[in-house]
Design an enzyme around this catalytic site. Structure first.
Site, short mmCIF file in Angstrom:
data_model
loop_
_atom_site.label_atom_id
_atom_site.label_comp_id
_atom_site.label_asym_id
_atom_site.label_seq_id
_atom_site.Cartn_x
_atom_site.Cartn_y
_atom_site.Cartn_z
N LYS A 100 41.99 33.79 41.55
CA LYS A 100 42.45 34.25 42.86
C LYS A 100 41.46 33.85 43.95
CE LYS A 100 44.71 38.28 40.80
NZ LYS A 100 44.79 39.76 40.74
N LYS A 112 35.72 42.25 36.60
CA LYS A 112 36.67 43.34 36.34
C LYS A 112 35.95 44.42 35.56
CE LYS A 112 40.43 43.21 37.37
NZ LYS A 112 41.22 43.71 38.52
#
Length: 420
Positions: A100, A112
């Site tokens: 992204k 994450k």
């Protein structure tokens, strides 16, 4: 992003992601060493977090933080609270965050985090102690120039505020750039709450227009009614599209003439649940195959699989969730002529406005909501057409095109740094 439990058609998203990364790098002509560095996060931490529960006993939770690649800059990515969190899932999601950032030219690598827990069965004070314990456990590897967390599944601005406060206590100075998705009064950005949803709607609109369809003519199913799903439904409703179905973890409701979205949003709870208050609820599997023009999966991974891909009636799927479509389903949908706008493109509005928040924190200068939304829309429009044009140029699926565009900056950054 909530609204579904993981289906029986589970698959290893890390293995699938690695296979797609390899194919993308092969198409771009990079050497094996580049893949070896990008196939796994460069840093992963597993932590054990003791939390004293309200009844006095101590429960120990497992948490993770994966940092995929920092060749371009600090890493960035959300923290999810969910009972089904796994290490492989966290690793894969960190890679998707890198993609992204690469697609949108953000100065980050992906990261994450996740904690194996069920916040729906925890009090607010228990969630606070867990959030603070997680920050204490990972504090050495995060920070505004190292790794910047953000909200994800079952986490929100309140969780971010507790994490921000705990990090500031540890560092003994105020550090708003440490985390994004904060409340406005603590340095959050206007527009952040609905950023992912707005990006999804822009991606939907731009792709539909390339297919010769107007937004006002579309019938849309939205699977998942948490922050992203409910905001997608709201924005589409306000723009004149007909939202014919919404669902949450309890199933879905469908009306071919459209649903009263504002009223449903008023009814939902903080976990995105609304169906317990409704009649005529149908199972999720049936819901996904109802007649519509556009399907927006905004729940969890692997919702569209080889068992139901041949029954999907939408001509366009826009992935608001991370990994809602399995590779097998992707191929079936392609053969049926159904266009899929991939997650790493469609739902990147969240990380883009998180970047805006980080920039505003670092500058101490804050933008209006109109400025935030306009900057986001401009970046989304440019990126959507870049990916769809790349797909046409390479005669590939949009997902492969997105991986190629997203992974290239990391390969180049590593080459310039002399890592490969």
């Amino acid at each position: 992003m909530v609204g579904a439990t993981k289906p029986a058609h589970d698959t290893n998203i890390l293995t699938n992601t690695q296979a797609t990364i390899r194919e993308a790098l092969d198409r771009l002509g990079y050497e094996e060493a580049v893949y070896e560095l990008l196939m796994e996060p460069m840093r992963v931490m597993t932590v054990r977090i003791p939390v004293r529960m309200d009844d006095g006993h101590v429960e120990v939770f497992t948490g993770y933080r994966a940092q995929h690649n920092d060749a371009i800059g600090p890493t960035k990515g959300g923290v999810r609270f969910h009972p089904d969190v796994t290490l492989d899932e966290v690793k894969a999601l960190s890679i998707w965050m890198s993609l992204k950032c690469g697609i949108f030219n953000l100065p980050y690598g992906g990261a994450k985090g996740g904690i194996v827990c069920d916040p729906r069965s925890m009090s607010l004070s228990e969630q606070e102690r867990l959030a603070r314990g997680y920050v204490r456990a990972i504090s050495q590897i995060v920070g505004p120039a190292k790794d910047i967390p953000a909200p994800d599944v079952y986490t929100n601005s309140q969780i971010m505020a507790w994490m921000y406060d705990e990090y500031s206590r540890i560092r003994e100075f105020d550090s708003p750039g440490f985390i994004t998705g904060k409340p406005l009064v603590l340095g959050g950005s206007r527009g952040r709450e609905s950023a992912t949803a707005l990006g999804v709607v822009v991606a939907l609109r731009e792709t539909a227009e390339r297919m010769g369809k107007k937004l006002s003519e579309l019938r849309v199913l939205v699977q998942g009614f948490g922050n992203v799903g409910s905001n997608v439904a709201r924005i589409l409703h306000e723009l004149g599209a007909t939202v014919v179905g919404i669902s949450d973890a309890g199933g879905g409701v469908y009306n071919e003439n459209g649903l009263p979205i504002p009223e449903l949003i008023e009814e939902k709870d903080s976990f995105g649940m609304v169906t317990p208050r409704l009649s005529g609820v149908i199972p999720t599997e049936e819901f996904l195959t109802k007649p519509c023009d556009v399907l927006v999966p905004a729940a969890l991974e692997n919702q569209i699989h080889e068992g139901n891909a041949d029954k999907i009636q939408a001509s366009l799927i826009v992935e608001a969730a991370n990994g809602p479509t399995t590779p097998e389903a992707d191929q079936i949908l392609h053969e049926r002529g159904i266009v899929v706008v991939p997650d790493v493109l469609a739902n990147a509005g969240g990380v883009t406005v998180s970047y805006f928040e980080w920039v505003q924190n670092n500058q101490g200068f804050y933008w209006t909501e109109d400025e935030v939304n306009q900057r986001l829309e401009n970046m989304m429009v440019q990126s959507v057409h870049n990916i769809l044009d790349t797909a046409e140029r390479y005669d590939s699926l949009p997902r492969m095109a997105a991986y190629m565009v997203g992974i290239r900056p990391f390969a180049e950054a590593m080459r310039w740094r002399g890592w490969v």
